[in-house]
Design an enzyme around this catalytic site. Structure first.
Site, PDB file in Angstrom:
ATOM      1  N   TYR A 199      31.600  40.452  33.065  1.00  0.00           N
ATOM      2  CA  TYR A 199      31.463  39.968  34.441  1.00  0.00           C
ATOM      3  C   TYR A 199      32.163  40.913  35.414  1.00  0.00           C
ATOM      4  O   TYR A 199      31.597  41.264  36.466  1.00  0.00           O
ATOM      5  CB  TYR A 199      32.045  38.559  34.542  1.00  0.00           C
ATOM      6  CG  TYR A 199      31.727  37.878  35.847  1.00  0.00           C
ATOM      7  CD1 TYR A 199      30.467  37.335  36.082  1.00  0.00           C
ATOM      8  CD2 TYR A 199      32.687  37.763  36.843  1.00  0.00           C
ATOM      9  CE1 TYR A 199      30.166  36.708  37.275  1.00  0.00           C
ATOM     10  CE2 TYR A 199      32.403  37.133  38.044  1.00  0.00           C
ATOM     11  CZ  TYR A 199      31.147  36.603  38.256  1.00  0.00           C
ATOM     12  OH  TYR A 199      30.855  35.983  39.450  1.00  0.00           O
ATOM     13  N   CYS A 200      33.373  41.327  35.084  1.00  0.00           N
ATOM     14  CA  CYS A 200      34.111  42.226  35.975  1.00  0.00           C
ATOM     15  C   CYS A 200      33.405  43.570  36.106  1.00  0.00           C
ATOM     16  O   CYS A 200      33.309  44.122  37.212  1.00  0.00           O
ATOM     17  CB  CYS A 200      35.538  42.422  35.464  1.00  0.00           C
ATOM     18  SG  CYS A 200      36.564  40.936  35.566  1.00  0.00           S
TER      19      CYS A 200
END
Length: 306
Positions: A166-167
């Site tokens: 996600y990051c």
């Protein structure tokens, strides 16, 4: 995980006129940020094209909108399908003024133990999907001298452990949008990046179902450890769209992160190592799939297309 710079409240008067008659495309519109954003844009007089993977949910959202609308079932990672959606939206409404690349999925857990296919899917939907959306609609946005808003996240400002896919995807879309802004600004197209912290959506609630992920988030420093109301966050996003802002902050405190973001990787690494040692005995039990109802819909859609 972000918003505009103002409060974004109110839907009448001069501010409402900024969106009256505009045509807005919202991806990931079946639920969460996308759904409420579509409803608020519609309430301000915009015609809205809903794009997503949940056909029944898109119909439900469309039935609640105030202005003219349409809905399209599409995987944002599919170039051919999204190009067709762009053509059909323009044929339906005659133009496109605003595109919000909001579709996203998430997974959590240690990178070393992650499912490679799930990890890749997060990158595909969040990063590749944003780029595919931009590619499909840029011709129409150039014609209208419109606005493209890429939804990023606090995760782009402060990448945290247990959220590597996600990051990485949100850092990627932030960089993509900044690069695109420089390329198309002279054509009259404005490009913005939206930042949201933890906001009350199916995705965040789904992540919180895992005890380790929930506790790890709760141990973040204030104010990053809170879950913020969806309504006020989307109000700020709407305000950013009205202003065609380069940076949109769904929670006001995120703006204050900009001067210190260069120091955050070192701080996160130091604190993160301590927390990972604390949770080490429980890491094997962290769920490896996509989180939330949107993640389940994505997994179902991929299974059907195979």
């Amino acid at each position: 995980m972000s918003g505009a710079g103002g409060t974004g409240t109110g839907g009448t008067g001069a501010r409402a006129g900024r969106l009256e008659g505009k045509v807005a495309v919202v991806t990931g519109a079946a639920r969460g940020v996308g759904e409420l954003l579509a409803r608020k844009l519609s309430a301000r007089g915009a015609k809205v094209a809903l794009v997503g993977l949940e056909a029944d949910e898109l119909k439900r959202v469309a039935a609640r909108l105030h202005a003219e609308c349409g809905h399209w079932y599409a995987d944002v990672t599919d170039h051919v399908t999204m190009a067709q959606v762009a053509r059909e939206v323009e044929q339906r409404f005659g133009k496109v003024d605003i595109v919000v690349a909001n579709a996203g999925v998430a997974t959590g857990g240690p990178f070393a133990d992650s499912d490679p296919d799930v990890w890749r899917r997060v990158i595909e939907v969040n990063l590749i999907g944003g780029a595919v959306t931009a590619r499909a609609f840029l011709p129409a946005l150039k014609e209208s001298r419109g606005y493209f808003l890429q939804i990023a996240s606090l995760a782009a400002i402060a990448p945290a452990p247990m959220m590597s896919a996600y990051c990485a995807s949100k850092s990627g879309v932030e960089a993509f949008a900044h690069s695109l802004r420089a390329e198309v600004g002279h054509l009259g197209v404005r490009v913005g990046v939206g930042y949201l912290s933890w906001t009350d959506t199916d995705m965040v609630r789904g992540a919180d179902e895992d005890g380790v992920m929930r506790e790890l988030r709760e141990r973040l420093p204030w104010p990053a450890n809170r879950t913020y109301p969806l309504g006020s966050a989307v109000d700020r996003v709407v305000a950013g769209i009205e202003r065609r802002s380069a940076h949109v902050y769904a929670q006001g405190w995120l703006r204050g992160m900009r001067p210190v973001r260069g120091y955050l990787p070192g701080l996160i690494a130091s604190v993160g190592q301590r927390e990972m040692r604390r949770f080490e005995p429980r890491l094997a039990g962290v769920r490896k799939g996509l989180v939330g109802a949107g993640g389940a819909a994505d997994e179902k859609g991929r299974a059907q297309r195979k």
